[in-house]
Design a protein around this motif. Structure first.
Motif, PDB file in Angstrom:
ATOM      1  N   LEU A  30       0.949  -1.262   0.107  1.00  0.00           N
ATOM      2  CA  LEU A  30      -0.013  -0.045  -0.087  1.00  0.00           C
ATOM      3  C   LEU A  30       0.815   1.353  -0.047  1.00  0.00           C
ATOM      4  CD1 LEU A  30      -2.600  -1.425   2.421  1.00  0.00           C
ATOM      5  CD2 LEU A  30      -2.724  -1.289  -0.019  1.00  0.00           C
ATOM      6  N   ASP A  31       0.313   2.604  -0.505  1.00  0.00           N
ATOM      7  CA  ASP A  31       0.906   3.571  -0.358  1.00  0.00           C
ATOM      8  C   ASP A  31       1.305   3.923   1.322  1.00  0.00           C
ATOM      9  OD1 ASP A  31       1.808   6.256  -0.590  1.00  0.00           O
ATOM     10  OD2 ASP A  31      -0.178   7.134  -1.513  1.00  0.00           O
ATOM     11  N   GLN A  32       2.823   3.987   1.481  1.00  0.00           N
ATOM     12  CA  GLN A  32       3.328   3.940   2.575  1.00  0.00           C
ATOM     13  C   GLN A  32       3.317   5.671   3.060  1.00  0.00           C
ATOM     14  OE1 GLN A  32       4.258   1.116   4.440  1.00  0.00           O
ATOM     15  NE2 GLN A  32       3.110   0.483   2.658  1.00  0.00           N
ATOM     16  N   ARG A  33       3.065   6.461   2.366  1.00  0.00           N
ATOM     17  CA  ARG A  33       2.724   7.838   2.549  1.00  0.00           C
ATOM     18  C   ARG A  33       1.621   8.241   3.416  1.00  0.00           C
ATOM     19  NH1 ARG A  33       3.147  10.237  -3.105  1.00  0.00           N
ATOM     20  NH2 ARG A  33       1.700   8.489  -3.532  1.00  0.00           N
ATOM     21  N   THR A  34       0.754   7.580   3.349  1.00  0.00           N
ATOM     22  CA  THR A  34      -0.557   7.576   4.100  1.00  0.00           C
ATOM     23  C   THR A  34      -0.931   6.371   5.102  1.00  0.00           C
ATOM     24  OG1 THR A  34      -1.947   6.528   2.136  1.00  0.00           O
ATOM     25  CG2 THR A  34      -1.637   8.677   2.208  1.00  0.00           C
ATOM     26  N   LEU A  35       0.368   5.439   5.297  1.00  0.00           N
ATOM     27  CA  LEU A  35       0.070   4.426   6.266  1.00  0.00           C
ATOM     28  C   LEU A  35       1.040   4.440   7.331  1.00  0.00           C
ATOM     29  CD1 LEU A  35      -1.626   2.015   7.207  1.00  0.00           C
ATOM     30  CD2 LEU A  35      -0.256   0.895   5.540  1.00  0.00           C
ATOM     31  N   ASN A  36       0.834   4.469   8.543  1.00  0.00           N
ATOM     32  CA  ASN A  36       1.804   4.150   9.458  1.00  0.00           C
ATOM     33  C   ASN A  36       1.486   3.127  10.336  1.00  0.00           C
ATOM     34  OD1 ASN A  36       4.256   4.519  11.073  1.00  0.00           O
ATOM     35  ND2 ASN A  36       3.592   6.450  11.918  1.00  0.00           N
ATOM     36  N   TRP A  37       2.389   1.910  10.365  1.00  0.00           N
ATOM     37  CA  TRP A  37       1.875   0.704  10.587  1.00  0.00           C
ATOM     38  C   TRP A  37       3.233  -0.076  11.511  1.00  0.00           C
ATOM     39  CZ3 TRP A  37       3.329  -4.190   8.159  1.00  0.00           C
ATOM     40  CH2 TRP A  37       3.880  -3.825   6.860  1.00  0.00           C
ATOM     41  N   ALA A  38       3.113  -0.995  12.346  1.00  0.00           N
ATOM     42  CA  ALA A  38       4.198  -1.891  12.656  1.00  0.00           C
ATOM     43  C   ALA A  38       3.745  -3.460  12.688  1.00  0.00           C
ATOM     44  CB  ALA A  38       4.381  -1.243  14.113  1.00  0.00           C
ATOM     45  N   VAL A  39       4.395  -4.225  13.458  1.00  0.00           N
ATOM     46  CA  VAL A  39       3.953  -5.752  13.552  1.00  0.00           C
ATOM     47  C   VAL A  39       4.490  -6.151  14.834  1.00  0.00           C
ATOM     48  CG1 VAL A  39       4.424  -6.342  11.070  1.00  0.00           C
ATOM     49  CG2 VAL A  39       6.233  -6.367  12.392  1.00  0.00           C
ATOM     50  N   ALA A  40       3.813  -7.179  15.229  1.00  0.00           N
ATOM     51  CA  ALA A  40       4.062  -7.855  16.521  1.00  0.00           C
ATOM     52  C   ALA A  40       3.718  -9.168  16.421  1.00  0.00           C
ATOM     53  CB  ALA A  40       3.009  -7.045  17.614  1.00  0.00           C
ATOM     54  N   ALA A  41       4.414 -10.016  17.342  1.00  0.00           N
ATOM     55  CA  ALA A  41       4.311 -11.524  17.410  1.00  0.00           C
ATOM     56  C   ALA A  41       4.836 -11.968  18.684  1.00  0.00           C
ATOM     57  CB  ALA A  41       5.086 -12.053  16.091  1.00  0.00           C
ATOM     58  N   ARG A  42       4.676 -13.163  18.794  1.00  0.00           N
ATOM     59  CA  ARG A  42       5.273 -13.966  20.059  1.00  0.00           C
ATOM     60  C   ARG A  42       6.824 -14.351  20.017  1.00  0.00           C
ATOM     61  NH1 ARG A  42       0.311 -18.412  20.583  1.00  0.00           N
ATOM     62  NH2 ARG A  42       0.661 -17.987  18.068  1.00  0.00           N
ATOM     63  N   ASP A  43       7.356 -14.598  18.706  1.00  0.00           N
ATOM     64  CA  ASP A  43       8.663 -14.995  18.634  1.00  0.00           C
ATOM     65  C   ASP A  43       9.188 -13.923  17.542  1.00  0.00           C
ATOM     66  OD1 ASP A  43      10.992 -16.300  17.555  1.00  0.00           O
ATOM     67  OD2 ASP A  43       9.918 -18.334  17.659  1.00  0.00           O
ATOM     68  N   GLU A  44      10.354 -13.222  18.478  1.00  0.00           N
ATOM     69  CA  GLU A  44      11.131 -12.235  17.749  1.00  0.00           C
ATOM     70  C   GLU A  44      12.111 -12.749  16.649  1.00  0.00           C
ATOM     71  OE1 GLU A  44      13.524  -8.060  18.827  1.00  0.00           O
ATOM     72  OE2 GLU A  44      13.810  -9.997  20.105  1.00  0.00           O
ATOM     73  N   SER A  45      12.499 -13.965  16.700  1.00  0.00           N
ATOM     74  CA  SER A  45      13.219 -14.535  15.539  1.00  0.00           C
ATOM     75  C   SER A  45      12.544 -14.629  14.474  1.00  0.00           C
ATOM     76  CB  SER A  45      14.119 -15.720  15.972  1.00  0.00           C
ATOM     77  OG  SER A  45      12.849 -16.782  16.049  1.00  0.00           O
ATOM     78  N   LYS A  46      11.292 -15.156  14.236  1.00  0.00           N
ATOM     79  CA  LYS A  46      10.614 -15.377  13.222  1.00  0.00           C
ATOM     80  C   LYS A  46      10.031 -13.840  12.700  1.00  0.00           C
ATOM     81  CE  LYS A  46       8.439 -19.763  14.626  1.00  0.00           C
ATOM     82  NZ  LYS A  46       7.193 -20.510  14.679  1.00  0.00           N
ATOM     83  N   LEU A  47       9.796 -12.881  13.562  1.00  0.00           N
ATOM     84  CA  LEU A  47       9.461 -11.574  13.219  1.00  0.00           C
ATOM     85  C   LEU A  47      10.677 -11.041  12.397  1.00  0.00           C
ATOM     86  CD1 LEU A  47       7.847  -9.739  15.975  1.00  0.00           C
ATOM     87  CD2 LEU A  47       6.794  -9.841  13.759  1.00  0.00           C
ATOM     88  N   LEU A  48      11.922 -11.066  12.768  1.00  0.00           N
ATOM     89  CA  LEU A  48      12.973 -10.632  12.175  1.00  0.00           C
ATOM     90  C   LEU A  48      13.218 -11.099  10.929  1.00  0.00           C
ATOM     91  CD1 LEU A  48      15.747 -10.211  15.215  1.00  0.00           C
ATOM     92  CD2 LEU A  48      14.539  -8.435  13.962  1.00  0.00           C
ATOM     93  N   ALA A  49      12.932 -12.478  10.757  1.00  0.00           N
ATOM     94  CA  ALA A  49      13.047 -13.202   9.491  1.00  0.00           C
ATOM     95  C   ALA A  49      12.243 -12.863   8.576  1.00  0.00           C
ATOM     96  CB  ALA A  49      12.894 -14.713   9.765  1.00  0.00           C
ATOM     97  N   LEU A  50      10.940 -12.646   8.868  1.00  0.00           N
ATOM     98  CA  LEU A  50       9.818 -12.193   8.110  1.00  0.00           C
ATOM     99  C   LEU A  50      10.290 -10.561   7.600  1.00  0.00           C
ATOM    100  CD1 LEU A  50       6.987 -12.130   6.902  1.00  0.00           C
ATOM    101  CD2 LEU A  50       6.066 -11.236   8.926  1.00  0.00           C
TER     102      LEU A  50
END
Length: 405
Positions: A30-50
């Motif tokens: 999506l157009d990142q100029r109009t969207l401010n978002w973040a991600v969260a999960a239970r496993d940081e290693s999987k988050l970093l890999a993603l």
């Protein structure tokens, strides 16, 4: 909503789940100029890999276990809307709902577990009303197409005849997609809980289970248990597994909208079939699966050796080639049968669901500022703005086909 100014439009909790990964890729497109978002999960290693796989080094990430109320509260403070793809929700969803209801943070999920939604309504609805949090369940394939299809059908019926349609039949005309391990796990958990709790079994057959306590609905609803021929629509039908949640969401919408569809509204869902033979074959197959999965030892064998496991699901090619086409046949009081179509351009449970969930969360956070706190259905919370967003950004069309199509 929190009194402070949140940093993000949305934070996706469960970003490393199967549908979560699809939604992350969609948000990144999506157009990142109009969207401010973040991600969260239970496993940081999987988050970093993603993040590394999708080249999202500029997207912030947060880590919390599903039952860590303090950590989840810290994450909620940073965003307008929390989006959860962490299921089965009956096992992993309650703490985040409690935190959002308490803190005033808006929330969307894609649960299809009516018994869990009922429990959350009983425990946290008054708290959400007090804090201003708007919580929307079932913002995926279950139950956005059903909810919006009925909403548009009834809006048009009232505009055309001055009264709502007393009956609407939804028929799935085409459906191409496969189930993921997460969806299977949620279904197996519902069957497990129902097998252990007689009270829950009684609740699950109540079409008005999710309606507010003061609802006035008592009409007996159609429950498709077998293959049958619909003389009015001139088609064979068979049970639709998602009717169990979709029908209850539609009736809750009716109640939340002040009985817009009428106090004697009849609604049912089924799948259409080419002929009686295929209708009966599919019905018997579904019945055998549900019967087997309701027995503990068989359920465990199916889960271990046959069914997809959490994290598994359709390939990118299968998601791209998937689609759905649902028709809503509204019997108007002038004798006409009005037909509304809801169709999507991706695998319904994953490719389309990820886009629908993302747009529902953005719609909730950006397009309905005056909506008071409480638990909502997609149509009761967003209706027309969501229909527009889905058409423009999610490949989902909600449209009128005419009469007897």
């Amino acid at each position: 909503m929190s009194s402070t100014s949140p940093q993000y439009d949305l934070i996706l909790y469960g970003a490393t789940s199967f549908v979560g990964k699809i939604m992350v890729a969609y948000l990144a497109s999506l157009d990142q100029r109009t969207l401010n978002w973040a991600v969260a999960a239970r496993d940081e290693s999987k988050l970093l890999a993603l993040k590394d796989e999708l080249k999202l080094d500029k997207i912030e990430h947060y880590v919390s276990q599903a039952n860590d109320e303090k950590a989840l509260a810290t994450i909620c403070e940073k965003t307008k809307v929390m989006v959860s793809t962490v299921g089965p929700y009956a096992l992993y969803g309650e703490t985040l709902v409690r935190v959002c209801a308490k803190s005033g943070t808006d929330y969307c999920d894609l649960t299809g577990e009516p018994q869990w939604i009922k429990a959350m309504l009983d425990k946290y609805e008054e708290e959400a009303k007090a804090s201003g949090a708007r919580l929307v369940n079932c913002a995926g394939f279950d139950s956005i197409p059903s909810d919006l299809g009925v909403y548009l059908s009834q809006s048009l019926a009232i505009e055309k005849t001055g009264a709502p349609a007393q009956q609407i039949k939804m028929r799935v005309r085409r459906l191409k997609g496969t189930a993921s391990g997460g969806t299977v796990a949620s279904l197996l958990n519902v069957l497990k809980e129902a097998g252990e709790d007689k009270t829950l079994r009684k609740q699950l057959v109540n079409p008005y289970l999710l309606c507010p306590a003061d609802h006035s609905f008592s009409l007996r609803q159609t429950n498709h248990k077998s293959a049958e021929y619909d003389k009015h629509l001139k088609m064979w039908t068979m049970p639709f597994v998602m009717a169990a949640i979709n029908e209850r969401i539609v009736h809750r919408t009716n109640a939340l909208l002040g009985n817009k569809y009428g106090k004697h509204f009849r609604y049912d869902e089924a799948m259409s079939a080419k002929n009686g033979g295929s209708a009966w074959m599919m019905t018997l197959g579904l019945g055998a699966f549900v019967a087997g999965a309701s027995i503990g030892p068989i359920r465990r064998l199916l889960s271990q050796y046959v069914l997809p496991k959490p994290g598994e699901g359709p390939s990118p090619e299968q998601q791209q080639s998937g689609m759905f086409d649902m028709r809503f046949y509204a019997m108007l009081n002038n004798g006409e049968t009005q037909v509304v179509q809801v169709k999507g351009d991706r695998d319904p449970g994953y490719g389309s669901t990820a886009k629908m969930l993302a747009q529902a969360a953005l719609c909730l956070g950006k397009d309905v500022p005056e909506l008071p706190g409480g638990f909502y259905t997609p149509a009761a919370a967003m209706a027309e703005p969501l229909i527009v967003r889905l058409r423009e950004h999610a490949g989902v069309e909600v449209q009128v086909l005419g009469a007897n199509t």
